[in-house]
Design a protein around this motif. Structure first.
Motif, short mmCIF file in Angstrom:
data_model
loop_
_atom_site.label_atom_id
_atom_site.label_comp_id
_atom_site.label_asym_id
_atom_site.label_seq_id
_atom_site.Cartn_x
_atom_site.Cartn_y
_atom_site.Cartn_z
N ILE A 76 0.84 -1.21 0.00
CA ILE A 76 0.00 0.00 0.00
C ILE A 76 0.87 1.26 0.00
CG2 ILE A 76 -1.72 1.35 1.26
CD1 ILE A 76 -2.92 -1.26 2.24
N PHE A 77 1.96 1.26 0.75
CA PHE A 77 2.84 2.42 0.76
C PHE A 77 3.45 2.66 -0.62
CE2 PHE A 77 3.08 2.14 5.49
CZ PHE A 77 2.73 3.46 5.74
N ILE A 78 3.83 1.58 -1.30
CA ILE A 78 4.39 1.72 -2.65
C ILE A 78 3.32 2.26 -3.60
CG2 ILE A 78 5.31 0.44 -4.62
CD1 ILE A 78 6.59 -1.49 -2.54
N ILE A 79 2.11 1.73 -3.49
CA ILE A 79 1.00 2.20 -4.32
C ILE A 79 0.67 3.66 -3.99
CG2 ILE A 79 -1.47 1.91 -4.80
CD1 ILE A 79 -1.02 -1.12 -4.30
N SER A 80 0.75 4.01 -2.71
CA SER A 80 0.47 5.39 -2.29
C SER A 80 1.42 6.37 -2.96
CB SER A 80 0.60 5.51 -0.76
OG SER A 80 -0.35 4.74 -0.09
N PHE A 81 2.69 5.99 -3.01
CA PHE A 81 3.69 6.85 -3.64
C PHE A 81 3.38 7.04 -5.13
CE2 PHE A 81 7.68 7.08 -6.11
CZ PHE A 81 8.10 8.35 -5.71
N MET A 102 3.01 15.39 -1.41
CA MET A 102 3.40 14.01 -1.67
C MET A 102 3.53 13.23 -0.36
SD MET A 102 6.05 13.82 -4.89
CE MET A 102 5.88 12.04 -4.87
N VAL A 103 4.18 13.85 0.62
CA VAL A 103 4.30 13.21 1.93
C VAL A 103 2.91 12.98 2.53
CG1 VAL A 103 5.19 13.44 4.28
CG2 VAL A 103 6.58 14.20 2.35
N GLY A 104 2.04 13.98 2.40
CA GLY A 104 0.68 13.85 2.92
C GLY A 104 -0.11 12.77 2.23
N GLY A 105 0.21 12.50 0.96
CA GLY A 105 -0.49 11.46 0.22
C GLY A 105 0.03 10.06 0.52
N ILE A 106 1.23 9.99 1.07
CA ILE A 106 1.84 8.69 1.38
C ILE A 106 1.64 8.29 2.83
CG2 ILE A 106 4.03 7.42 1.46
CD1 ILE A 106 5.01 9.37 -0.77
N LEU A 107 1.88 9.23 3.75
CA LEU A 107 1.86 8.92 5.18
C LEU A 107 0.54 9.35 5.83
CD1 LEU A 107 5.46 10.15 6.06
CD2 LEU A 107 4.75 7.84 5.41
N THR A 108 -0.02 8.49 6.64
CA THR A 108 -1.25 8.84 7.37
C THR A 108 -0.98 8.91 8.86
OG1 THR A 108 -2.00 6.54 7.72
CG2 THR A 108 -2.58 7.58 5.62
N ASN A 109 -1.94 9.46 9.57
CA ASN A 109 -1.77 9.70 11.01
C ASN A 109 -2.00 8.44 11.83
OD1 ASN A 109 -1.43 10.98 13.44
ND2 ASN A 109 -2.71 12.73 12.91
N ASN A 138 7.05 3.50 9.76
CA ASN A 138 8.22 4.23 10.24
C ASN A 138 9.38 4.15 9.25
OD1 ASN A 138 7.22 5.27 12.62
ND2 ASN A 138 7.82 3.51 13.86
N TYR A 139 9.50 3.01 8.57
CA TYR A 139 10.57 2.88 7.57
C TYR A 139 10.35 3.87 6.43
CZ TYR A 139 13.21 1.07 3.62
OH TYR A 139 14.04 0.97 2.54
N PHE A 140 9.13 3.93 5.91
CA PHE A 140 8.84 4.85 4.81
C PHE A 140 8.90 6.31 5.28
CE2 PHE A 140 7.19 0.98 2.95
CZ PHE A 140 7.50 1.13 1.61
N THR A 141 8.54 6.55 6.53
CA THR A 141 8.56 7.90 7.07
C THR A 141 9.96 8.48 7.09
OG1 THR A 141 6.61 7.51 8.47
CG2 THR A 141 8.08 9.31 9.12
N TYR A 142 10.92 7.68 7.59
CA TYR A 142 12.28 8.19 7.78
C TYR A 142 13.19 7.95 6.58
CZ TYR A 142 11.00 9.28 12.52
OH TYR A 142 10.39 9.83 13.63
N THR A 143 12.64 7.49 5.49
CA THR A 143 13.39 7.38 4.24
C THR A 143 12.73 8.28 3.19
OG1 THR A 143 12.14 5.36 3.67
CG2 THR A 143 14.32 5.09 4.66
N LEU A 144 11.66 7.80 2.61
CA LEU A 144 10.98 8.53 1.55
C LEU A 144 10.38 9.85 2.05
CD1 LEU A 144 10.02 8.61 -1.38
CD2 LEU A 144 8.03 7.24 -0.68
N GLY A 145 9.66 9.80 3.17
CA GLY A 145 9.01 11.00 3.70
C GLY A 145 10.00 12.09 4.04
#
Length: 311
Positions: A76-81, A102-109, A138-145
């Protein structure tokens, strides 16, 4: 029935947020309180909540749920990006706001709203699944985000191991060890963990209210891009996700599927504002998209869950 339960919990959360908002707007507490409580939430109460959610009986179903939650959340994270990248090809917005959207479209609260809401609706079983999803998040947050925000910043900073081995991820690892070994936490430490973890929901809503109290609400509604971000984050992507999971030939645990749909229908992640502030990348814009999507999710989340249940 689940839709009604979700709506009731969101109304309760909204009232708590409003109380904290009023307290902050009337200057009865300082700006520093938000920062202090945020630390308490992310580094103390949430890890306690995660550990107790995994202190359950080890079963084959738990293994399946952990496997499916890990695989599905990564996908889902890959699809979100890919989805937000394509969306912003058609919706023109300049940097740095493009990267923030873009960050807002990938990461949710997940942390500030997802955990307490899942706990209120599904208890420890739901939190167990949410903890696995959060570890992937957390992995996607501290890399891609973080990379998306930092590319518009003049500040330099390197990722540290501590960014990944934060207290919540450590708690998830400890919880998985407890789950797999069948270790029984002694009564007194267990009750301490439960009591501390139980305040996570209330604390989350207070922090959101304090954040909202830092800005003028009318300024949020003046930001046109915040409306677009909210519609995408709360309606368009969740509906797209529902279609994907319903049409997918891949068999996944139904409980995991429902938890993932709810978690990825959450508003823009608070970390978007935190990163933007830390690296001086238009913090007001980030705050507006976070706050508007948070306010509108009171309406959107029950609709998304209703649609998921009837399809």
């Amino acid at each position: 029935m689940e839709t009604i339960v979700l709506f009731k919990n969101l109304v309760i959360f909204l009232i708590i947020i409003l109380i904290a908002y009023i307290v902050r707007r009337t200057d009865n507490v300082s700006h520093n309180l938000q920062k202090d409580l945020s630390y308490l939430l992310t580094d103390v109460t949430t890890p306690c909540l995660v550990i107790t959610s995994m202190a359950v009986e080890f079963t084959d179903e738990k293994i399946i749920q952990a496997r499916d939650a890990f695989i599905v959340s990564n996908l889902i994270f890959i699809i979100s990006f890919a989805a937000i990248f394509i969306f912003l090809k058609f919706y023109k917005i300049k940097e740095p706001n493009r990267s923030q959207m873009m960050v807002g479209g990938i990461l949710t609260n997940l942390g500030f709203l997802g955990f307490p809401l899942i706990q209120a609706m599904f208890g420890a079983d739901g939190l167990y699944v949410a903890s696995i999803v959060n570890m992937v998040s957390n992995y996607f947050t501290y890399t891609l985000g973080l990379a998306l925000i930092k590319r518009n910043s003049e500040k330099q900073g390197k990722l540290k191991a501590r960014d990944f081995l934060n207290n919540t991820n450590i708690a998830t690892i400890v919880g998985l060890i407890i789950l797999f070994t069948g270790f029984k936490i002694p009564e007194i430490p267990y009750k301490v963990l439960v009591n501390v973890g139980d305040i996570t929901g209330i604390l989350s809503m207070i922090i959101i209210g304090l954040m909202l109290g830092e800005i003028k609400v009318r300024d949020i509604f003046k930001e046109k891009h915040a409306y677009v971000m909210s519609i995408y984050r709360l309606i368009l992507f969740p509906l797209f996700l529902i279609l994907l999971v319903k049409l997918s030939p891949i068999q996944i645990n139904m409980f995991v599927e429902k938890i993932c749909v709810i978690l990825f229908a959450m508003p823009v992640a608070t970390i978007t504002g935190i990163f933007s502030t830390s690296y001086d990348v238009d913090p007001p814009f980030a705050t507006k998209i976070v706050m508007m999507s948070t306010m509108f999710c009171i309406i959107s989340l029950p609709i998304i869950l209703f649609v998921y249940n009837i399809i």
